[in-house]
Design a protein around this motif. Structure first.
Motif, short mmCIF file in Angstrom:
data_model
loop_
_atom_site.label_atom_id
_atom_site.label_comp_id
_atom_site.label_asym_id
_atom_site.label_seq_id
_atom_site.Cartn_x
_atom_site.Cartn_y
_atom_site.Cartn_z
N ALA A 149 0.83 -1.21 0.00
CA ALA A 149 0.00 0.00 0.00
C ALA A 149 0.87 1.26 0.00
O ALA A 149 0.56 2.24 -0.68
N ASP A 150 1.98 1.22 0.75
CA ASP A 150 2.90 2.37 0.79
C ASP A 150 3.50 2.66 -0.59
O ASP A 150 3.89 3.79 -0.87
N LEU A 151 3.56 1.62 -1.43
CA LEU A 151 4.08 1.79 -2.79
C LEU A 151 2.99 2.24 -3.77
O LEU A 151 3.24 2.36 -4.97
N GLY A 152 1.80 2.48 -3.25
CA GLY A 152 0.71 2.94 -4.10
C GLY A 152 -0.12 1.83 -4.74
O GLY A 152 -0.93 2.10 -5.63
N VAL A 153 0.11 0.60 -4.29
CA VAL A 153 -0.65 -0.53 -4.83
C VAL A 153 -1.97 -0.67 -4.06
O VAL A 153 -1.95 -0.79 -2.84
N PRO A 154 -3.11 -0.66 -4.73
CA PRO A 154 -4.37 -0.87 -4.03
C PRO A 154 -4.41 -2.27 -3.41
O PRO A 154 -4.07 -3.26 -4.08
N VAL A 155 -4.78 -2.34 -2.14
CA VAL A 155 -4.79 -3.61 -1.41
C VAL A 155 -6.20 -3.89 -0.87
O VAL A 155 -6.79 -3.04 -0.19
#
Length: 201
Positions: free
Chosen positions: A23-29
């Motif tokens: 999530a911190d990398l911008g990946v929707p989780v």
């Protein structure tokens, strides 16, 4: 085209930490556990059905997880009580997951954080599966440090989960959380970078 990565791992392996790193990398989780908590929380959509199936396990705050856990785990790993609960919870979580996928249809990479991904047959719907793993001694130490956790309860939970070695064998990727947080973060960043270029495939 969106690449869907299933993220799973046994209790105490650090899966929630890894999901937060994605999530911190911008990946929707999609966090299946969080959805379950919401469904079972105050005014949650699953509360009435759970009370009907397991009388006395809910209250003003929603489901009393300790009481429900006693009712379900006391019946054994594959017991009728667990099947009744799963028949209530799994379809509701599935609807939430479908809505999440639709809302993020344009993302190059999505992560579906599902604790029992292999156990429930959900792995077949993923483009790949990453298993979060750590040495057994590390896992046990983490879990037994949790408030209210006992060795007996841990064994009951592990009895419902595919052994870690089997999960690792079935995984497309293994994220080792037995080292430092920074080492784990590097593994997550590398995996995300490898999967994101699949956009457009």
């Amino acid at each position: 085209m969106t690449f869907v990565l299933g993220l799973t791992g046994s209790i105490g392996m650090g899966k929630s930490t890894v999901a937060a790193m994605f999530a911190d990398l911008g990946v929707p989780v999609f966090d299946a556990d969080a959805v379950v908590h919401r469904l079972q929380g105050p005014d949650g959509a699953a509360v009435a059905a759970i009370e009907a199936a397991f009388p006395g396990t809910t209250g003003p705050g929603g489901v009393d997880r300790a009481r429900l856990g006693t009712a379900v785990l006391g019946d054994g790993a594959g017991g009728a009580a667990m099947r009744r609960l799963e028949a209530i919870v799994h379809p509701a979580v599935g609807r939430e997951r479908s809505a999440f996928l639709a809302a993020h249809a344009d993302a190059p990479l999505l992560v579906l954080d599902v604790p029992l991904l292999f156990e429930t047959g959900g792995a077949d719907g993923m483009d790949a599966v990453a298993v979060v793993s750590a040495p057994a001694a590390v896992q046990r130490g983490r879990v037994l440090a949790r408030p209210g956790m006992t060795s007996a309860r841990l064994e009951a939970i592990l009895g419902r989960q595919l052994p870690d070695a089997d999960k690792r064998a079935r995984a497309d990727h293994v994220i080792d959380t037995g080292g430092s947080l920074e080492a784990t973060r590097r593994q997550v960043a590398t995996l995300a970078a490898c999967l994101r270029p699949r956009e457009g495939r």
